[in-house]
Motif scaffolding. Structure first.
Motif, PDB file in Angstrom:
ATOM      1  N   ALA A 144       0.829  -1.204   0.000  1.00 53.49           N
ATOM      2  CA  ALA A 144       0.000   0.000   0.000  1.00 53.49           C
ATOM      3  C   ALA A 144       0.867   1.258   0.000  1.00 53.49           C
ATOM      4  N   ASP A 145       0.270   2.340  -0.451  1.00 52.55           N
ATOM      5  CA  ASP A 145       0.855   3.673  -0.364  1.00 52.55           C
ATOM      6  C   ASP A 145       0.204   4.323   0.851  1.00 52.55           C
ATOM      7  N   TRP A 146       0.881   4.264   2.010  1.00 51.11           N
ATOM      8  CA  TRP A 146       0.316   4.766   3.265  1.00 51.11           C
ATOM      9  C   TRP A 146       0.532   6.266   3.381  1.00 51.11           C
ATOM     10  N   VAL A 147      -0.537   6.995   3.756  1.00 55.44           N
ATOM     11  CA  VAL A 147      -0.461   8.433   3.973  1.00 55.44           C
ATOM     12  C   VAL A 147      -1.118   8.771   5.303  1.00 55.44           C
ATOM     13  N   ASP A 148      -0.712   9.874   5.891  1.00 59.97           N
ATOM     14  CA  ASP A 148      -1.289  10.338   7.149  1.00 59.97           C
ATOM     15  C   ASP A 148      -2.317  11.419   6.823  1.00 59.97           C
ATOM     16  N   GLN A 149      -3.545  10.982   6.530  1.00 61.84           N
ATOM     17  CA  GLN A 149      -4.637  11.894   6.179  1.00 61.84           C
ATOM     18  C   GLN A 149      -5.905  11.459   6.897  1.00 61.84           C
ATOM     19  N   GLU A 150      -6.800  12.409   7.110  1.00 60.90           N
ATOM     20  CA  GLU A 150      -8.047  12.154   7.819  1.00 60.90           C
ATOM     21  C   GLU A 150      -8.866  11.032   7.180  1.00 60.90           C
ATOM     22  N   CYS A 151      -9.006  11.084   5.882  1.00 55.22           N
ATOM     23  CA  CYS A 151      -9.806  10.087   5.170  1.00 55.22           C
ATOM     24  C   CYS A 151      -9.242   9.952   3.760  1.00 55.22           C
ATOM     25  N   VAL A 152      -9.064   8.716   3.327  1.00 56.40           N
ATOM     26  CA  VAL A 152      -8.525   8.433   2.005  1.00 56.40           C
ATOM     27  C   VAL A 152      -9.493   7.489   1.299  1.00 56.40           C
ATOM     28  N   CYS A 153      -9.726   7.762   0.022  1.00 54.72           N
ATOM     29  CA  CYS A 153     -10.559   6.850  -0.776  1.00 54.72           C
ATOM     30  C   CYS A 153      -9.804   6.498  -2.042  1.00 54.72           C
ATOM     31  N   ASP A 154      -9.672   5.202  -2.288  1.00 61.06           N
ATOM     32  CA  ASP A 154      -8.999   4.714  -3.485  1.00 61.06           C
ATOM     33  C   ASP A 154      -9.852   3.607  -4.092  1.00 61.06           C
ATOM     34  N   GLN A 155     -10.530   3.920  -5.175  1.00 64.51           N
ATOM     35  CA  GLN A 155     -11.338   2.944  -5.914  1.00 64.51           C
ATOM     36  C   GLN A 155     -12.305   2.187  -5.011  1.00 64.51           C
ATOM     37  N   GLY A 156     -13.054   2.914  -4.215  1.00 59.60           N
ATOM     38  CA  GLY A 156     -14.072   2.288  -3.378  1.00 59.60           C
ATOM     39  C   GLY A 156     -13.592   1.830  -2.018  1.00 59.60           C
ATOM     40  N   LEU A 157     -12.296   1.946  -1.739  1.00 58.41           N
ATOM     41  CA  LEU A 157     -11.758   1.605  -0.423  1.00 58.41           C
ATOM     42  C   LEU A 157     -11.575   2.893   0.370  1.00 58.41           C
ATOM     43  N   VAL A 158     -12.353   3.033   1.450  1.00 52.48           N
ATOM     44  CA  VAL A 158     -12.309   4.211   2.304  1.00 52.48           C
ATOM     45  C   VAL A 158     -11.550   3.831   3.575  1.00 52.48           C
ATOM     46  N   THR A 159     -10.540   4.627   3.936  1.00 51.53           N
ATOM     47  CA  THR A 159      -9.804   4.377   5.177  1.00 51.53           C
ATOM     48  C   THR A 159      -9.637   5.684   5.950  1.00 51.53           C
ATOM     49  N   SER A 160      -9.619   5.553   7.285  1.00 46.78           N
ATOM     50  CA  SER A 160      -9.370   6.687   8.176  1.00 46.78           C
ATOM     51  C   SER A 160      -8.493   6.229   9.323  1.00 46.78           C
ATOM     52  N   ARG A 161      -7.941   7.204  10.077  1.00 43.31           N
ATOM     53  CA  ARG A 161      -6.903   6.925  11.068  1.00 43.31           C
ATOM     54  C   ARG A 161      -7.400   6.567  12.463  1.00 43.31           C
ATOM     55  N   ASN A 162      -8.459   7.266  12.935  1.00 42.73           N
ATOM     56  CA  ASN A 162      -8.819   7.134  14.349  1.00 42.73           C
ATOM     57  C   ASN A 162     -10.216   7.701  14.600  1.00 42.73           C
ATOM     58  N   PRO A 163     -10.727   7.603  15.819  1.00 43.33           N
ATOM     59  CA  PRO A 163     -12.080   8.096  16.099  1.00 43.33           C
ATOM     60  C   PRO A 163     -12.300   9.576  15.777  1.00 43.33           C
ATOM     61  N   ASP A 164     -11.264  10.400  15.845  1.00 41.61           N
ATOM     62  CA  ASP A 164     -11.426  11.811  15.492  1.00 41.61           C
ATOM     63  C   ASP A 164     -11.832  11.995  14.026  1.00 41.61           C
TER      64      ASP A 164
END
Length: 187
Positions: A144-164
């Protein structure tokens, strides 16, 4: 969040040790957008939520991973918590269930430690993702290409870092679930 999820069915895959707010807040937002939400776990009965390192509430499991298929759902949410994804990634049926969403080009949303299960499913290679910082090396090692961002979306995959990040996570997950399949998403 003006997207409608009417007639959509979204699975939440979790087991004991999930971070409670990372399940309950997305659950409420996705249900409020009109979706049917289903708690899928490794066992029937109840699973234990956590407030970081303290026990939270117990939640009733709707279906077990043995009795469902990605075919039954329009999308998947993977809450975090340390114990939850660490346990899920050791269960072949859970890993296969997750992988099947990618093979069917269905949206998946994972927050905090949730992407650990994605590593085991081998679905992050070539994707831009974020997570709790301690997963950075695991995700990079999985391609993966890991980034430190609030929310990332790549081709339908949504990821976030923490409860904030939950508000942005919920908004983007709902958008992706409303959009549906992603032709470019591959396992």
């Amino acid at each position: 969040m003006s997207q409608s999820l009417t007639k959509k069915k979204i699975a939440f895959l979790a087991t004991d040790g999930f971070e409670q707010v990372e399940l309950t807040k997305p659950w409420e937002a996705i249900r409020s957008a009109g979706a049917e939400v289903v708690l899928v776990s490794l066992k029937a009965g109840k699973i234990q939520g956590m407030h970081h390192d303290e026990e939270g509430d117990q939640f009733d499991v709707d279906q077990t991973v043995d009795s469902v298929s990605a075919n039954d759902f329009d999308g998947l949410v993977l809450p975090g918590g340390v114990l939850n994804p660490d346990t899920l990634r050791t269960c072949d049926k859970a890993v296969s269930f997750v992988r099947d969403f990618f093979q069917q080009h269905k949206p998946v949303a994972a927050i905090c430690h949730g992407p650990w299960t994605l590593v085991e499913a081998d679905v992050v290679r070539g994707r831009k993702v974020t997570s709790w910082p301690s997963l950075k090396t695991d995700l990079i090692n999985a391609g993966a290409d890991w980034v430190d961002q609030e929310c990332v979306c790549d081709q339908g995959l949504v990821t976030s870092r923490n409860p904030d990040d939950i508000p942005a996570f919920c908004e983007k997950a709902i958008e992706e679930f409303a959009e549906g399949k992603h032709a470019k998403q591959t396992a």
